[in-house]
Design an enzyme around this catalytic site. Sequence first.
Site, PDB file in Angstrom:
ATOM      1  N   SER A  91      44.143  -4.920 -31.245  1.00  0.00           N
ATOM      2  CA  SER A  91      42.704  -5.167 -31.215  1.00  0.00           C
ATOM      3  C   SER A  91      42.474  -6.660 -31.282  1.00  0.00           C
ATOM      4  O   SER A  91      43.126  -7.364 -32.064  1.00  0.00           O
ATOM      5  CB  SER A  91      42.014  -4.470 -32.388  1.00  0.00           C
ATOM      6  N   HIS A  95      36.229 -15.673 -30.076  1.00  0.00           N
ATOM      7  CA  HIS A  95      34.971 -16.398 -30.216  1.00  0.00           C
ATOM      8  C   HIS A  95      35.166 -17.829 -29.721  1.00  0.00           C
ATOM      9  O   HIS A  95      35.802 -18.646 -30.393  1.00  0.00           O
ATOM     10  CB  HIS A  95      34.518 -16.404 -31.683  1.00  0.00           C
ATOM     11  N   HIS A 105      36.077  -8.919 -26.376  1.00  0.00           N
ATOM     12  CA  HIS A 105      36.755  -7.987 -27.281  1.00  0.00           C
ATOM     13  C   HIS A 105      37.598  -7.036 -26.440  1.00  0.00           C
ATOM     14  O   HIS A 105      37.208  -6.653 -25.333  1.00  0.00           O
ATOM     15  CB  HIS A 105      35.721  -7.188 -28.083  1.00  0.00           C
ATOM     16  N   ASN A 107      40.663  -3.645 -27.028  1.00  0.00           N
ATOM     17  CA  ASN A 107      41.420  -2.791 -27.937  1.00  0.00           C
ATOM     18  C   ASN A 107      42.101  -1.708 -27.123  1.00  0.00           C
ATOM     19  O   ASN A 107      41.495  -1.123 -26.223  1.00  0.00           O
ATOM     20  CB  ASN A 107      40.479  -2.169 -28.974  1.00  0.00           C
ATOM     21  N   VAL A 108      43.372  -1.462 -27.418  1.00  0.00           N
ATOM     22  CA  VAL A 108      44.062  -0.276 -26.903  1.00  0.00           C
ATOM     23  C   VAL A 108      44.803   0.354 -28.071  1.00  0.00           C
ATOM     24  O   VAL A 108      45.385  -0.346 -28.899  1.00  0.00           O
ATOM     25  CB  VAL A 108      45.027  -0.597 -25.738  1.00  0.00           C
ATOM     26  N   ARG A 109      44.781   1.671 -28.145  1.00  0.00           N
ATOM     27  CA  ARG A 109      45.306   2.338 -29.337  1.00  0.00           C
ATOM     28  C   ARG A 109      45.784   3.750 -29.002  1.00  0.00           C
ATOM     29  O   ARG A 109      45.389   4.341 -27.993  1.00  0.00           O
ATOM     30  CB  ARG A 109      44.231   2.404 -30.422  1.00  0.00           C
ATOM     31  N   ARG A 259      44.225  -3.427 -44.063  1.00  0.00           N
ATOM     32  CA  ARG A 259      44.163  -4.787 -44.605  1.00  0.00           C
ATOM     33  C   ARG A 259      42.833  -5.435 -44.212  1.00  0.00           C
ATOM     34  O   ARG A 259      42.552  -5.652 -43.041  1.00  0.00           O
ATOM     35  CB  ARG A 259      45.322  -5.617 -44.068  1.00  0.00           C
TER      36      ARG A 259
END
Length: 302
Positions: A91, A95, A105, A107-109, A259
């Site tokens: 992820s 900025h 942005h 994300n791959v999951r 975290r």
Amino acid sequence: MEIEQVKAYLLQLQDSICAELAAEDGEVDFLTDEWQRPEGGGGRSRVLTEGAVFERAGVNFSHVRGASLPPSASASRPELAGRSFQAMGVSLVIHPRNPYVPTSHANVRMFVAEKPGEEPVWWFGGGYDLTPYYGNQEDCVSWHRVASEACAPFGEDVYPRFKAWCDQYFYLKHRREPRGIGGLFFDDLNEWDFATSFAFMRSVGDSYIKAYRPIVQRRKDQAFGDSERQFQLYRRGRYVEFNLVYDRGTLFGLQSDGRTEAILMSLPPLVRWEYDYQPTPGSREAELTEYYLQDRDWLAGS
């Protein structure tokens, strides 16, 4: 199902994206922070701070395990609630310093939900979206063209479907406006076999930097002043609002006792809110919401 193949790909993806972003910045490199999660798993966070081009860039890999799926992960699949799980992904949020360079942005999951005596249930998710402060037609078209090309081998309906899902997902209901100009979003993807689903995730992951880096190169040296900087800081507030109120990834991370530093690295280093801000009619600031932040087919006629 080859979990280790997915993990190896994600680690390589983090490496390659960080290398390209650091090369584009040219002044500051990523710091690496490896961490472990008490319940199981861990991750590798990489953060670039106060660079020449990027004010903050965070690219995070995580692979976590748990005894019970958090509510954010089982909301659309209540039958899986209570199963143990593995979740892994990359992820990132970038900025930029220059207000004419959009925030991005990606994300791959992959998730695996497990229960003794039953076959594991797996699915993929991810996508990417672009959040400009000052709109640019060329950037919007090129961003969506790369997204469309990444989806093309998997069916002509894939890009329109996941583009629409992105527009719907990255929407601030309390503001009645989208976060940006969209891109791709998909979740709970297991309609294809594992090999095809994994190939699609790779296609999306690999296309992100192809979509974003040319935009950075075109805009990073554009002159700007304090008024543009103040508008950028104001609009970053929308990003914070979405991530803390709606984003499923943020909620999953917090609910799974992930975290916190890694979860919240998506937030910009500086941001401002202003009461009842109204842009000057006819200004480029007004153009952002009046033209660019609208449900639009950016590839129509391109």
